[in-house]
Design a protein around this motif. Structure first.
Motif, PDB file in Angstrom:
ATOM      1  N   PHE A  14      37.265 -61.089  28.465  1.00 56.37           N
ATOM      2  CA  PHE A  14      37.464 -62.531  28.344  1.00 56.37           C
ATOM      3  C   PHE A  14      37.966 -62.853  26.939  1.00 56.37           C
ATOM      4  N   LYS A  15      39.266 -62.741  26.763  1.00 58.20           N
ATOM      5  CA  LYS A  15      39.875 -62.987  25.443  1.00 58.20           C
ATOM      6  C   LYS A  15      41.386 -63.107  25.639  1.00 58.20           C
ATOM      7  N   SER A  18      43.019 -65.488  40.503  1.00 62.65           N
ATOM      8  CA  SER A  18      43.394 -64.545  39.445  1.00 62.65           C
ATOM      9  C   SER A  18      44.456 -63.561  39.938  1.00 62.65           C
ATOM     10  N   TRP A  19      44.366 -63.206  41.218  1.00 56.83           N
ATOM     11  CA  TRP A  19      45.346 -62.252  41.769  1.00 56.83           C
ATOM     12  C   TRP A  19      46.728 -62.886  41.922  1.00 56.83           C
ATOM     13  N   LYS A  53      41.049 -73.157  36.030  1.00 53.58           N
ATOM     14  CA  LYS A  53      42.228 -72.828  35.225  1.00 53.58           C
ATOM     15  C   LYS A  53      42.030 -71.466  34.611  1.00 53.58           C
ATOM     16  N   LEU A  54      43.051 -70.627  34.661  1.00 57.49           N
ATOM     17  CA  LEU A  54      42.930 -69.392  33.915  1.00 57.49           C
ATOM     18  C   LEU A  54      44.271 -68.943  33.364  1.00 57.49           C
ATOM     19  N   GLU A  55      44.167 -68.159  32.305  1.00 61.56           N
ATOM     20  CA  GLU A  55      45.347 -67.661  31.617  1.00 61.56           C
ATOM     21  C   GLU A  55      45.191 -66.157  31.563  1.00 61.56           C
ATOM     22  N   PHE A  80      41.752 -62.157  30.248  1.00 64.02           N
ATOM     23  CA  PHE A  80      41.932 -63.542  30.717  1.00 64.02           C
ATOM     24  C   PHE A  80      41.035 -64.487  29.937  1.00 64.02           C
ATOM     25  N   VAL A  81      41.432 -65.755  29.948  1.00 65.58           N
ATOM     26  CA  VAL A  81      40.562 -66.831  29.468  1.00 65.58           C
ATOM     27  C   VAL A  81      40.681 -67.977  30.465  1.00 65.58           C
TER      28      VAL A  81
END
Lengths: 150, 405
Positions: A22-23, A132-133, A42-44, A59-60
Motif C-alpha cells: 500500500f504505497k 483492482s483487476w 477509488k484506487l491508484e 496501490f493506494v
C-alpha cells in the motif's frame, strides 16, 4: 451467517486492515486509476514491468473491505508474474467472482485468491472484488483512463 | 389512534421474508413500498376501465380520461394548489426539474446570469441546472452547508443577486434528513422578484404541503416516494408562470391545431404533456395520496418523528457510530458511518440480517465531499416501520462491528 463468513474470511479482513504493497511507486512503467462511482471506491495502481515480468506492483486508495483486500492480495499474488500469465489470471479471477465453474487446475493457479469465491453469492459486490483487476488491465494497456466497474 | 400493525397489513411486501428473516425495509427515501389499494387500483384500471385518454368518444376512453383527470384533482388538493391546471404530470421529480429548466428558465437565461441551488441538493436538482448553465454561459451558485447539516442561510442575502434567475432547493435532504427553512428562502427570493423551485421528493411523504401558503413558484415530487407507482410525478407551477412557458416536448395531446406551417399549442397543463402519458401511474399515485390523506399526513409526521427520536437514541449508544447530519429539524432519515468499516460492507452484512438499507453517496456527492467521506449507510424510516425494527437494526449494526472486528 455462513455466507457472510464465506465472504468475509479472515484473510480478507486481515488484508483490509493491513493492506500489503500500500504505497505509491515513484519509479513505475505502468499506472492507472480505478473508480467505482456507485460506492465511491477509488484506487491508484502502480507497476514496474521489466522484460514482461512484474517486478514491483503497489496501490493506494480507499474502498470497502472487499475492494481493498482484493487489491492487496492481487499485488501480492502478481509480483514476479509475467504479463501473459497475468492476463490469464484476470480471466480466472473474473470467472471465480462471477460464479463460473473453474477447473481444479485453474483454481490451483489462483492460489490464495480463491478466498474471493464467496463473492459470487453477492452479485452487488462483484464489482468491488474486480475493481483492482480492471484497473490492472487498464494499466497494462497503458491507458491513462480511469477504469470504472459501472 | 395510529395503529402501525394495522398499517403494516396494508403493505403485502412487508409480510415477506428476506434472507430467511422478516424484512426490515428502511430504504423508503429511495422508494416506498406500495399499499394494497395502490396495487389494486392499477389492476382494476387495466381489468375494467382502460383505454387511451383525451381522444375517444367511446365509453372506456371517457372513463379512463375521467380517472386520469380526477387524479390531477387529487394532486391539486393534496398540495393545495389553486387549480388543477397548475398540475403537470411528469415522470418524476427529475423530469419536473428538467421541464422547469428547459421551458421556464432557458428562454430567460443570459450569459453571466445565476442559478442558486444548495450544497445538499440531490443530483437531480443539480445536473439539469448545470447543463443549462453550460449551454447559456450562466453560473451555478451554491448555498453552503453547515457542519450539522443545516444550510447556512446567513449567506443567503449576498447569494441572491440582481443576476439570480431562479432558486432551486430541496425541502428535505435525502442524505442528511435536514428540513430546510424554505419559508425564509422563498420570502427573501421573492423580495428580489426571484422565482423559487422546491424539490419535494422527500418532504411530500412526511409533512403537510400547502403550495399557496408556501407561495413557491414551482414544486416537484415523485409518486413512488409517497407509496405510489414509479414513473409518475407532478410538477406544480403557478398558472400565470405555466402560461408564460414554452412547450417541453412536442407530440400528440399538447396541441390544438397542427399544420406544417404552424402549430397552436394546447392550454395548460396539456401543453406540457406530449404523448400518451402514464395513465395507470397517475391513477395509482392519486390512490396513494388518498391513502395517505386518510391516515393523515400530520399523524404520519408525528409517528415518524417519534420513531426518529427513538432510533437516534438507540444508534447513538453504539460505539464508533457517527451520525452524518444532525440538524435540529429533521425528517426520518439517519445517515451514519462506522469507524473503520466501509458502508458497503455494512450494507451487505445488514442485508443478511434482513435489513434493507441504502449505502453509498445517495446521489449527493457534494454532501459526501463536504463531510470528506466516500459514502454513508442510510436508514430512512416510513410510517410502516416500528420500534421493534429499530431494535433489530441496532442489533444488526452490532453484528457488523463484531464480524468486521
Amino acid at each position: 451467517m455462513s455466507e457472510l463468513r464465506e465472504l468475509y474470511q479472515e484473510v480478507i479482513l486481515d488484508h483490509n486492515k493491513n493492506p500489503r504493497n500500500f504505497k505509491k511507486l515513484d519509479e513505475h512503467s505502468h499506472h492507472a486509476n480505478g473508480h467505482n462511482p456507485l460506492c465511491g471506491d477509488k484506487l491508484e495502481l502502480f507497476l514496474e514491468v521489466e522484460d514482461d515480468i512484474i517486478k514491483e506492483i503497489s496501490f493506494v486508495g480507499s474502498g470497502c473491505a472487499i475492494s481493498t483486500s482484493s487489491a492487496s492480495l492481487m499485488t501480492q499474488f502478481l509480483k514476479g508474474k509475467s504479463i501473459e500469465d497475468t492476463k490469464q489470471y484476470f480471466e480466472y479471477f473474473h470467472d471465480l467472482v462471477t460464479g463460473k465453474q473453474l477447473s481444479d487446475d485453474e483454481l490451483e493457479h489462483l492460489g490464495k485468491l480463491a478466498v474471493f469465491a464467496g463473492v459470487q453469492e453477492f452479485p452487488a459486490r462483484v464489482k468491488c472484488a474486480s475493481l483492482s483487476w480492471h484497473t490492472l488491465m487498464n494499466a497494462l494497456d497503458s491507458t491513462e483512463q480511469t477504469a470504472a466497474t459501472e | 389512534m395510529f395503529d402501525v400493525q394495522k398499517i403494516r397489513k396494508d403493505f403485502p411486501i412487508l409480510q415477506h421474508e428476506v434472507q430467511g428473516k422478516p424484512l426490515v425495509y428502511v430504504d423508503s427515501a429511495a422508494s416506498t413500498q406500495k399499499p394494497q389499494a395502490v396495487i389494486d387500483s392499477i389492476s382494476e384500471l387495466y381489468s375494467k376501465h382502460y383505454a387511451n385518454i383525451h381522444r375517444g368518444v367511446y365509453y372506456l376512453s371517457q372513463k379512463s380520461t375521467a380517472l386520469y383527470e380526477s387524479s390531477r384533482e387529487t394532486v391539486k388538493n393534496f398540495i393545495n394548489a389553486r387549480d388543477a391546471k397548475e398540475i403537470v404530470f411528469v415522470r418524476g421529480t427529475t423530469e419536473g426539474v428538467n421541464l422547469v429548466a428547459s421551458s421556464f428558465l432557458e428562454p430567460l437565461l443570459e450569459v453571466d446570469d445565476e442559478i442558486l441551488i444548495s450544497e445538499m441538493e440531490h443530483h437531480s436538482n443539480i445536473i439539469p441546472w448545470q447543463l443549462l448553465a453550460e449551454r447559456k454561459g450562466a453560473k451555478l451558485r451554491i448555498i453552503p452547508l453547515l457542519e450539522n447539516g443545516d444550510l447556512d442561510l446567513a449567506k443567503l442575502p449576498e447569494l441572491l443577486t440582481s443576476k439570480t434567475m431562479i432558486v432551486a432547493v430541496t425541502q428535505m435532504s435525502n442524505s442528511l434528513g435536514t428540513i430546510n427553512d424554505i419559508a425564509t428562502i422563498i420570502e427573501q427570493a421573492h423580495d428580489k422578484d426571484i422565482p423559487v423551485l422546491i424539490d419535494g421528493a422527500q418532504s411530500i411523504a412526511h409533512m403537510p404541503i400547502d403550495v399557496q401558503e408556501l407561495d413557491c413558484d414551482f414544486f416537484v415530487f415523485s409518486g413512488h416516494k409517497i407509496y405510489g407507482p414509479s414513473g409518475i410525478g407532478a410538477l406544480y407551477a403557478k398558472a400565470e408562470i405555466l402560461e408564460s412557458m414554452v412547450p417541453y416536448q412536442g407530440g400528440g395531446d399538447m396541441i390544438l391545431n397542427v399544420s406544417f406551417e404552424k402549430t397552436e399549442y394546447n392550454e395548460i397543463p396539456y401543453k406540457f404533456e406530449a404523448g400518451t402519458p402514464n395513465i395507470s401511474g397517475a391513477i395509482g399515485m392519486a390512490v396513494a395520496l388518498d391513502y395517505v390523506s386518510e391516515i393523515g399526513i400530520s399523524n404520519i409526521d408525528r409517528y415518524e418523528q417519534d420513531l426518529l427520536s427513538y432510533a437516534v437514541e438507540q444508534f447513538g449508544q453504539i460505539e464508533g457510530l457517527r451520525f452524518i447530519g444532525t440538524a435540529a429539524l429533521k425528517g426520518s432519515i439517519i445517515s451514519f458511518v462506522l469507524d473503520g468499516i466501509h458502508p458497503h460492507d455494512v450494507g451487505t452484512i445488514m442485508d443478511m440480517e434482513g435489513v434493507s438499507v441504502r449505502t453509498g453517496h445517495h446521489c449527493t456527492q457534494p454532501v459526501m465531499e463536504f463531510y470528506n467521506i466516500p459514502a454513508t449507510t442510510r436508514i430512512s424510516l416510513a410510517f410502516y416501520n416500528t420500534k421493534a425494527e429499530i431494535d433489530q437494526i441496532a442489533a444488526s449494526i452490532k453484528k457488523v462491528k463484531e464480524l468486521m472486528g
